[in-house]
Design a protein around this motif. Structure first.
Motif, PDB file in Angstrom:
ATOM      1  N   LEU A   1      -7.794 -11.569  41.023  1.00  0.00           N
ATOM      2  CA  LEU A   1      -8.956 -12.377  40.653  1.00  0.00           C
ATOM      3  C   LEU A   1      -9.202 -12.426  39.150  1.00  0.00           C
ATOM      4  N   SER A   2      -8.318 -11.819  38.374  1.00  0.00           N
ATOM      5  CA  SER A   2      -8.601 -11.636  36.945  1.00  0.00           C
ATOM      6  C   SER A   2      -8.618 -12.944  36.170  1.00  0.00           C
ATOM      7  N   ASN A   3      -7.929 -13.979  36.642  1.00  0.00           N
ATOM      8  CA  ASN A   3      -7.865 -15.237  35.903  1.00  0.00           C
ATOM      9  C   ASN A   3      -8.904 -16.258  36.360  1.00  0.00           C
ATOM     10  N   LEU A   4      -9.827 -15.841  37.212  1.00  0.00           N
ATOM     11  CA  LEU A   4     -10.800 -16.776  37.776  1.00  0.00           C
ATOM     12  C   LEU A   4     -12.167 -16.608  37.125  1.00  0.00           C
ATOM     13  N   ASP A   5     -12.912 -17.704  37.084  1.00  0.00           N
ATOM     14  CA  ASP A   5     -14.295 -17.642  36.615  1.00  0.00           C
ATOM     15  C   ASP A   5     -15.127 -16.817  37.587  1.00  0.00           C
ATOM     16  N   ALA A   6     -16.298 -16.364  37.130  1.00  0.00           N
ATOM     17  CA  ALA A   6     -17.126 -15.453  37.917  1.00  0.00           C
ATOM     18  C   ALA A   6     -17.461 -16.016  39.294  1.00  0.00           C
TER      19      ALA A   6
ATOM     20  N   PHE B   1     -16.180 -14.457  43.337  1.00  0.00           N
ATOM     21  CA  PHE B   1     -16.957 -14.142  44.533  1.00  0.00           C
ATOM     22  C   PHE B   1     -16.378 -14.857  45.749  1.00  0.00           C
ATOM     23  N   GLU B   2     -16.024 -16.114  45.579  1.00  0.00           N
ATOM     24  CA  GLU B   2     -15.485 -16.914  46.674  1.00  0.00           C
ATOM     25  C   GLU B   2     -14.147 -16.354  47.152  1.00  0.00           C
ATOM     26  N   MET B   3     -13.269 -16.004  46.193  1.00  0.00           N
ATOM     27  CA  MET B   3     -11.944 -15.503  46.553  1.00  0.00           C
ATOM     28  C   MET B   3     -12.008 -14.108  47.158  1.00  0.00           C
ATOM     29  N   ARG B   4     -12.968 -13.296  46.731  1.00  0.00           N
ATOM     30  CA  ARG B   4     -13.139 -11.982  47.361  1.00  0.00           C
ATOM     31  C   ARG B   4     -13.348 -12.138  48.869  1.00  0.00           C
ATOM     32  N   ASP B   5     -14.273 -13.024  49.218  1.00  0.00           N
ATOM     33  CA  ASP B   5     -14.587 -13.240  50.624  1.00  0.00           C
ATOM     34  C   ASP B   5     -13.368 -13.750  51.377  1.00  0.00           C
ATOM     35  N   LEU B   6     -12.627 -14.671  50.752  1.00  0.00           N
ATOM     36  CA  LEU B   6     -11.463 -15.250  51.421  1.00  0.00           C
ATOM     37  C   LEU B   6     -10.376 -14.207  51.635  1.00  0.00           C
ATOM     38  N   ILE B   7     -10.064 -13.440  50.593  1.00  0.00           N
ATOM     39  CA  ILE B   7      -9.021 -12.419  50.716  1.00  0.00           C
ATOM     40  C   ILE B   7      -9.380 -11.418  51.808  1.00  0.00           C
ATOM     41  N   ARG B   8     -10.629 -10.974  51.797  1.00  0.00           N
ATOM     42  CA  ARG B   8     -11.057  -9.982  52.792  1.00  0.00           C
ATOM     43  C   ARG B   8     -11.000 -10.547  54.206  1.00  0.00           C
ATOM     44  N   SER B   9     -11.459 -11.779  54.399  1.00  0.00           N
ATOM     45  CA  SER B   9     -11.474 -12.346  55.745  1.00  0.00           C
ATOM     46  C   SER B   9     -10.058 -12.602  56.254  1.00  0.00           C
ATOM     47  N   LEU B  10      -9.157 -13.090  55.375  1.00  0.00           N
ATOM     48  CA  LEU B  10      -7.770 -13.327  55.785  1.00  0.00           C
ATOM     49  C   LEU B  10      -7.062 -12.023  56.117  1.00  0.00           C
ATOM     50  N   GLN B  11      -7.301 -11.004  55.290  1.00  0.00           N
ATOM     51  CA  GLN B  11      -6.646  -9.717  55.525  1.00  0.00           C
ATOM     52  C   GLN B  11      -7.090  -9.113  56.858  1.00  0.00           C
ATOM     53  N   GLN B  12      -8.366  -9.195  57.142  1.00  0.00           N
ATOM     54  CA  GLN B  12      -8.868  -8.652  58.402  1.00  0.00           C
ATOM     55  C   GLN B  12      -8.374  -9.462  59.590  1.00  0.00           C
TER      56      GLN B  12
ATOM     57  N   HIS C   1      -8.677  -3.481  37.701  1.00  0.00           N
ATOM     58  CA  HIS C   1      -9.356  -2.603  36.744  1.00  0.00           C
ATOM     59  C   HIS C   1     -10.867  -2.689  36.929  1.00  0.00           C
ATOM     60  N   ASP C   2     -11.309  -3.515  37.876  1.00  0.00           N
ATOM     61  CA  ASP C   2     -12.726  -3.813  38.081  1.00  0.00           C
ATOM     62  C   ASP C   2     -13.257  -3.006  39.257  1.00  0.00           C
ATOM     63  N   GLN C   3     -14.112  -2.010  38.979  1.00  0.00           N
ATOM     64  CA  GLN C   3     -14.588  -1.138  40.060  1.00  0.00           C
ATOM     65  C   GLN C   3     -15.445  -1.894  41.068  1.00  0.00           C
ATOM     66  N   GLU C   4     -16.178  -2.906  40.630  1.00  0.00           N
ATOM     67  CA  GLU C   4     -16.980  -3.692  41.581  1.00  0.00           C
ATOM     68  C   GLU C   4     -16.080  -4.442  42.558  1.00  0.00           C
ATOM     69  N   GLU C   5     -15.002  -5.017  42.031  1.00  0.00           N
ATOM     70  CA  GLU C   5     -14.036  -5.725  42.869  1.00  0.00           C
ATOM     71  C   GLU C   5     -13.417  -4.788  43.899  1.00  0.00           C
ATOM     72  N   ALA C   6     -13.056  -3.584  43.464  1.00  0.00           N
ATOM     73  CA  ALA C   6     -12.470  -2.602  44.380  1.00  0.00           C
ATOM     74  C   ALA C   6     -13.446  -2.217  45.473  1.00  0.00           C
ATOM     75  N   VAL C   7     -14.700  -2.001  45.090  1.00  0.00           N
ATOM     76  CA  VAL C   7     -15.721  -1.578  46.049  1.00  0.00           C
ATOM     77  C   VAL C   7     -15.973  -2.649  47.102  1.00  0.00           C
ATOM     78  N   VAL C   8     -16.027  -3.914  46.657  1.00  0.00           N
ATOM     79  CA  VAL C   8     -16.330  -5.016  47.568  1.00  0.00           C
ATOM     80  C   VAL C   8     -15.187  -5.262  48.548  1.00  0.00           C
ATOM     81  N   LEU C   9     -13.950  -5.168  48.065  1.00  0.00           N
ATOM     82  CA  LEU C   9     -12.814  -5.584  48.878  1.00  0.00           C
ATOM     83  C   LEU C   9     -12.182  -4.476  49.727  1.00  0.00           C
TER      84      LEU C   9
END
Length: 345
Positions: free
Chosen positions: A163-168, A172-183, A194-202
């Motif tokens: 997600l590092s090359n995406l706007d803020a 958020f949108e891609m986090r949800d998509l990655i998590r839902s597809l993975q599950q 390197h983003d602790q918030e990203e790690a925590v959410v996903l």
């Protein structure tokens, strides 16, 4: 569905005296999403490349379902890696990019077309199959790269700073998509960030790597509630570290004698508590109440950060802006530290 085991994995690059990665061991259960978290240069991407077979480890092992894959070629490991720069083929259409892996496996063209259509539906790009990557936004290109990886149904999916090359707002949108597809697909997934918030959410679990060594591997909430040491706590936004001595029930320090939760560490150490766990006012039970002076007020929009002093000790607190509307720098502010939120390291 693959259980990944990383055993004492070490990498020393030619000419280096210090390992880039030093004896990393992890157990990643089947179907889980694990984050490799840490600052740049800590060994995260090196780990991922060794799992994928793009780098040879100096020592250690990587096993899938109990079988070592170190002698397997990258293309034989059942691993797909999505890089942060997407690496889409610019001369191919979106549909051809997504179906490339199936084409290389000589699948029937009709099956490829059907599965590409299904995958584009999954990543919410059903009508963009005929476009070239250059006609897509960064978020859409990331979706195409993800679809291209998932369509071959890998044993293990590796995501390098996805997600590092995406706007803020796109992150958020891609986090949800990655998590839902993975599950939904149940693929064992490892991603670098390197983003602790990203790690925590996903992530189901997070491996914090600092200076080539794993500090802590646990559920995300544990890093906030029970960090293993001060470096780990600071990486996750910890600010308050008060030296003193614990007898398992009371912590004796410059703030006074503070009641601890059950099971607290004994002996010399540091008391830590998160800024957001500092409470304004006096506790109903009268425990851990302090009188502070406001040294600074920093408005953050939805939150306000306070710099406080209790005697000669500086504390950080994060509070609701409405709670301190009537206070200013120099004012006395009563606070308390809920016993359950204290942790001795």
């Amino acid at each position: 569905m693959t259980h990944v085991s990383i055993k004492e994995l070490t990498k020393v690059y030619p000419g280096a005296t210090i390992p880039s990665l030093d004896r990393l061991s992890l157990e990643i259960p089947t179907g889980e999403l694990t984050a490799l978290l840490g600052p740049s240069g800590c060994g995260k991407t090196t780990t991922m490349k060794m799992i994928a077979g793009l780098l040879e480890p100096t020592s250690g092992d990587v096993t899938f379902d109990g079988r070592s894959v170190l002698r397997d070629k990258p293309e034989d490991r059942g691993v797909v890696m999505v890089f942060q720069n997407y690496l889409l083929f610019p001369y191919m259409s979106v549909a051809d990019n997504v179906g490339f892996g199936l084409k290389m496996r000589k699948k029937d063209p009709a099956e490829i077309k059907r599965r590409v259509g299904e995958m584009l539906e999954l990543v919410k790009l059903p009508d963009l199959g005929d476009r070239k990557p250059s006609a897509l936004s960064g978020g859409q290109q990331q979706r195409v790269a993800l679809a291209r990886a998932l369509i071959v149904q890998p044993n293990v999916l590796l995501l390098d700073e996805p997600l590092s090359n995406l706007d803020a707002h796109l992150r958020f949108e891609m986090r949800d998509l990655i998590r839902s597809l993975q599950q939904e697909m149940g693929i064992t997934t490892i991603f670098v960030t390197h983003d602790q918030e990203e790690a925590v959410v996903l992530a189901d679990r997070v491996a914090l790597i600092l200076d080539g060594q794993m500090k802590q591997y646990d559920r995300a909430d544990v890093f906030y509630k029970r960090p293993i040491d001060e470096a780990t706590a600071r990486f996750f936004g910890g600010h308050n570290f008060i030296p003193g001595t614990s007898d398992g029930h009371v912590f004796d320090c410059a703030l006074g004698k503070l009641s601890l939760p059950e099971g607290a560490t004994t002996g010399a150490g540091k008391l830590t508590f998160r800024p957001e766990n500092v409470r304004i006012g006096t506790a109903a039970d009268g425990q851990n109440c302090l009188t502070s002076t406001i040294a600074d007020v920093i408005y953050l929009g939805t939150q306000t950060r306070l710099k406080l002093r209790v005697g000669d000790t500086a504390l950080d607190a994060v509070v609701n802006p409405n709670e301190i509307e009537s206070y200013a720098v120099g004012d006395t502010l009563p606070i308390h530290l809920p016993r359950a939120t204290l942790w001795v390291i």
